[in-house]
Design an enzyme around this catalytic site. Structure first.
Site, PDB file in Angstrom:
ATOM      1  N   LYS A  79       0.968  -1.179  -0.285  1.00  0.00           N
ATOM      2  CA  LYS A  79      -0.115  -0.014  -0.087  1.00  0.00           C
ATOM      3  C   LYS A  79       1.089   1.161  -0.248  1.00  0.00           C
ATOM      4  O   LYS A  79       2.159   1.170   0.410  1.00  0.00           O
ATOM      5  CB  LYS A  79      -0.826   0.062   1.228  1.00  0.00           C
ATOM      6  CG  LYS A  79      -2.167   0.918   1.011  1.00  0.00           C
ATOM      7  CD  LYS A  79      -3.166   0.039   0.389  1.00  0.00           C
ATOM      8  CE  LYS A  79      -4.439   0.907  -0.117  1.00  0.00           C
ATOM      9  NZ  LYS A  79      -5.845  -0.056  -0.440  1.00  0.00           N
TER      10      LYS A  79
HETATM   11  P1  NAD Z   1     -13.208   7.581  -2.763  1.00  0.00           P
HETATM   12  O1  NAD Z   1     -12.047   8.666  -2.315  1.00  0.00           O
HETATM   13  O2  NAD Z   1     -13.475   7.518  -3.971  1.00  0.00           O
HETATM   14  O3  NAD Z   1     -14.446   7.956  -1.651  1.00  0.00           O
HETATM   15  C1  NAD Z   1     -14.328   8.113  -0.260  1.00  0.00           C
HETATM   16  C2  NAD Z   1     -15.654   8.453   0.311  1.00  0.00           C
HETATM   17  O4  NAD Z   1     -15.746   8.340   1.624  1.00  0.00           O
HETATM   18  C3  NAD Z   1     -15.812   9.998  -0.067  1.00  0.00           C
HETATM   19  O5  NAD Z   1     -17.477  10.138  -0.630  1.00  0.00           O
HETATM   20  C4  NAD Z   1     -15.887  10.552   1.316  1.00  0.00           C
HETATM   21  O6  NAD Z   1     -16.720  11.908   1.374  1.00  0.00           O
HETATM   22  C5  NAD Z   1     -16.430   9.480   2.144  1.00  0.00           C
HETATM   23  N1  NAD Z   1     -15.941   9.956   3.599  1.00  0.00           N
HETATM   24  C6  NAD Z   1     -14.780  10.185   4.146  1.00  0.00           C
HETATM   25  N2  NAD Z   1     -14.922  10.334   5.373  1.00  0.00           N
HETATM   26  C7  NAD Z   1     -16.219   9.776   5.682  1.00  0.00           C
HETATM   27  C8  NAD Z   1     -16.888   9.683   7.083  1.00  0.00           C
HETATM   28  N3  NAD Z   1     -16.281  10.079   8.014  1.00  0.00           N
HETATM   29  N4  NAD Z   1     -18.178   9.352   6.966  1.00  0.00           N
HETATM   30  C9  NAD Z   1     -18.678   9.200   5.587  1.00  0.00           C
HETATM   31  N5  NAD Z   1     -18.007   9.417   4.608  1.00  0.00           N
HETATM   32  C10 NAD Z   1     -16.796   9.618   4.614  1.00  0.00           C
HETATM   33  O7  NAD Z   1     -12.539   6.233  -2.003  1.00  0.00           O
HETATM   34  P2  NAD Z   1     -12.854   4.833  -2.421  1.00  0.00           P
HETATM   35  O8  NAD Z   1     -12.019   4.546  -3.393  1.00  0.00           O
HETATM   36  O9  NAD Z   1     -14.193   4.781  -2.601  1.00  0.00           O
HETATM   37  O10 NAD Z   1     -12.624   3.826  -1.220  1.00  0.00           O
HETATM   38  C11 NAD Z   1     -13.227   3.868  -0.070  1.00  0.00           C
HETATM   39  C12 NAD Z   1     -12.796   2.747   0.599  1.00  0.00           C
HETATM   40  O11 NAD Z   1     -12.898   1.710  -0.030  1.00  0.00           O
HETATM   41  C13 NAD Z   1     -11.448   2.890   1.371  1.00  0.00           C
HETATM   42  O12 NAD Z   1     -11.397   2.411   2.615  1.00  0.00           O
HETATM   43  C14 NAD Z   1     -10.631   1.984   0.413  1.00  0.00           C
HETATM   44  O13 NAD Z   1      -9.522   1.695   0.897  1.00  0.00           O
HETATM   45  C15 NAD Z   1     -11.577   1.038   0.050  1.00  0.00           C
HETATM   46  N6  NAD Z   1     -11.452   0.248  -1.348  1.00  0.00           N
HETATM   47  C16 NAD Z   1     -11.313   0.809  -2.182  1.00  0.00           C
HETATM   48  C17 NAD Z   1     -11.067   0.177  -3.503  1.00  0.00           C
HETATM   49  C18 NAD Z   1     -11.139   0.896  -4.884  1.00  0.00           C
HETATM   50  O14 NAD Z   1     -11.209   0.120  -5.875  1.00  0.00           O
HETATM   51  N7  NAD Z   1     -11.392   2.132  -5.185  1.00  0.00           N
HETATM   52  C19 NAD Z   1     -10.986  -1.165  -3.417  1.00  0.00           C
HETATM   53  C20 NAD Z   1     -11.069  -1.800  -2.240  1.00  0.00           C
HETATM   54  C21 NAD Z   1     -11.207  -1.109  -0.929  1.00  0.00           C
END
Ligand code: NAD
Length: 416
Positions: free
Chosen positions: A106
């Site tokens: 990561k």
């Molecule tokens: P992103 O940046 O696209 O979105 C993150 C979202 O979370 C935003 O809408 C933000 O406003 C919101 N957020 C932040 N703090 C918050 C809170 N306290 N309460 C409510 N909402 C809040 O990121 P993403 O890629 O969607 O990733 C989100 C999660 O999924 C992370 O934990 C990431 O590690 C995990 N993840 C992402 C992927 C991927 O393919 N993008 C794959 C596996 C896991």
């Protein structure tokens, strides 16, 4: 709030629980507790006002016994080495649970991307890529998007890497735009996996996906797509949230329209025809399915008692603490753990890498068919093990993931 563990503390406790169940060799347990390699870099960036911005960046490589390192890059003001280390460990288990030939890594930069211009973000990304250049590469370590990084970020990484080696290397990074070697379906893959897990979880519980009520925390790539796919499959989306707050509508909301509203205003809050609620209330909404898709430690021993959903599918990494896991298990809530539920993203990243190495481009139907098969198989394996071992789905997934990595370490041996 009571004292909760840090993400790395949570990851170590999960590993301890799995090691106990597996009767893991203490030496291998000790190896797996710490990453193989961690690099921190100081990223100096030319800002638009002519001044120099200084940011801390890192890349943590946990374990590569089963294949090259793989893992996302996060841009967030709260990024720490502790968090990135936990996320790298979870990537190792995730690739192993899915039986994908990768290890876990990561990366992250402590910055506030919302307050930076596109030009500043490009400068930051290219400088960071140069500084971790020796660690990454198609057969070493392949980055991907995570919180507040996207396909454009990946394109900048690909270009910087390619410029350094002198030829185009699309396979050095995944989650790229389709125009530069990205895969069909990658953008929605994580959320597709989250919803496939919900659909599979409904079966043993005798529930129907169609008509089920859903709450989603986080409305970024994972949250919004999970809400959209669930809606398309006939579920009713009751509540969603982002970092500014949440919204609720008893009759159900249209996630496409909420997304348009978020694009215009920057947040889901104040969407017409819905009631503004707090982030905490979104998690505690009376619904069938809860998808935490924001950040770590969202469900803790403080609020786990108040969760009313029947199924939780973890879109986010590390949203639930071990103490909360126990409470949810006692309350007979089926929790599909992150290392399974959100593994659709790394699975299609793997397909993107394979396509790049083969210089191929598969149609969407082929990608989705392969994803569906992998997700259903992994869900079935984890669910069966949890029944056999009479344990949570998380412990079962960890047993599977950690067990396979331990086997690989033993088979490879230690040299020199
Ligand atoms: P992103 O940046 O696209 O979105 C993150 C979202 O979370 C935003 O809408 C933000 O406003 C919101 N957020 C932040 N703090 C918050 C809170 N306290 N309460 C409510 N909402 C809040 O990121 P993403 O890629 O969607 O990733 C989100 C999660 O999924 C992370 O934990 C990431 O590690 C995990 N993840 C992402 C992927 C991927 O393919 N993008 C794959 C596996 C896991």
């Amino acid at each position: 709030m009571g004292k909760e563990r840090t993400p790395y503390g949570v990851a170590l406790e999960q590993l301890r629980l799995a090691a106990e169940k597996l009767n893991l060799d203490p030496g291998i347990h000790a190896m797996l507790q710490v990453p193989k390699r961690s690099l921190t870099v100081t990223v100096a960036v030319k800002m638009d006002n002519g001044k120099i911005g200084v940011f801390q960046g890192m890349r943590v490589q946990h374990m590569d016994a089963r294949g090259p390192f793989k893992g996302g890059i996060r841009y967030h003001p709260n990024v720490t080495l502790d968090e990135v280390t936990a996320l790298s460990m979870w990537m190792t288990w995730k690739c192993s649970v899915m039986d994908i030939p990768y290890g876990g890594a990561k990366g992250g930069i402590c910055c506030n991307p919302k307050g930076m211009s596109r030009n500043e973000l490009e400068n930051l990304t290219r400088r960071y890529t140069s500084m971790i250049f020796d660690l990454i590469g198609p057969y070493r370590d392949v980055p991907a998007p995570d919180v507040y990084t996207d396909a454009q970020t990946m394109a900048w990484i690909m270009d910087t890497y390619s410029q350094r080696v002198g030829y185009s290397v699309p396979e050095c990074v995944t989650g790229k735009p389709i125009s530069v070697g990205g895969s069909e379906g990658r953008n929605e893959a994580t959320s597709m996996g989250v919803d496939i897990c919900v659909r599979e979880a409904c079966k043993p519980l005798g529930m129907k996906f169609k008509g089920a009520t859903v709450a989603v925390q986080g409305y970024g790539n994972v949250g919004w797509n999970a809400a959209k796919i669930a809606y398309d499959w006939g579920a009713k989306i009751l509540a969603v949230s982002d970092s500014m707050g949440g919204i609720y509508c008893k009759e159900g909301l249209n996630p496409y329209k909420v997304n348009e509203h978020k694009k215009k205003t920057g947040s889901v809050v104040n969407f017409k025809g819905t009631e503004n609620i707090t982030n905490a209330e979104v998690l505690e909404t009376k619904c069938d399915i809860l998808v935490p898709a924001a950040l770590e430690n969202a469900i803790t021993k403080e609020n786990a008692h108040r969760i009313k959903a029947k199924i939780i599918s973890e879109g986010a990494n590390g949203p639930t603490t071990p103490e909360a896991d126990d409470i949810l298990y006692e309350n007979k809530i089926m929790l599909v753990p992150d290392i399974l539920a959100n593994a659709g993203g790394v699975t299609v990243s793997y397909y993107e890498w394979v396509q790049n190495l083969e210089r191929e481009h598969w149609p969407l139907e082929e990608v989705n068919k392969k994803l569906e098969l992998k997700m259903v198989k992994a869900f079935g394996d984890v669910h069966a093990l949890s029944k056999k071992e009479k344990c949570t789905m998380r412990i079962a997934a960890l047993m599977l993931g950690v067990g396979r990595v331990a086997d690989a370490i033993k088979t490879l041996g230690l040299w020199p």
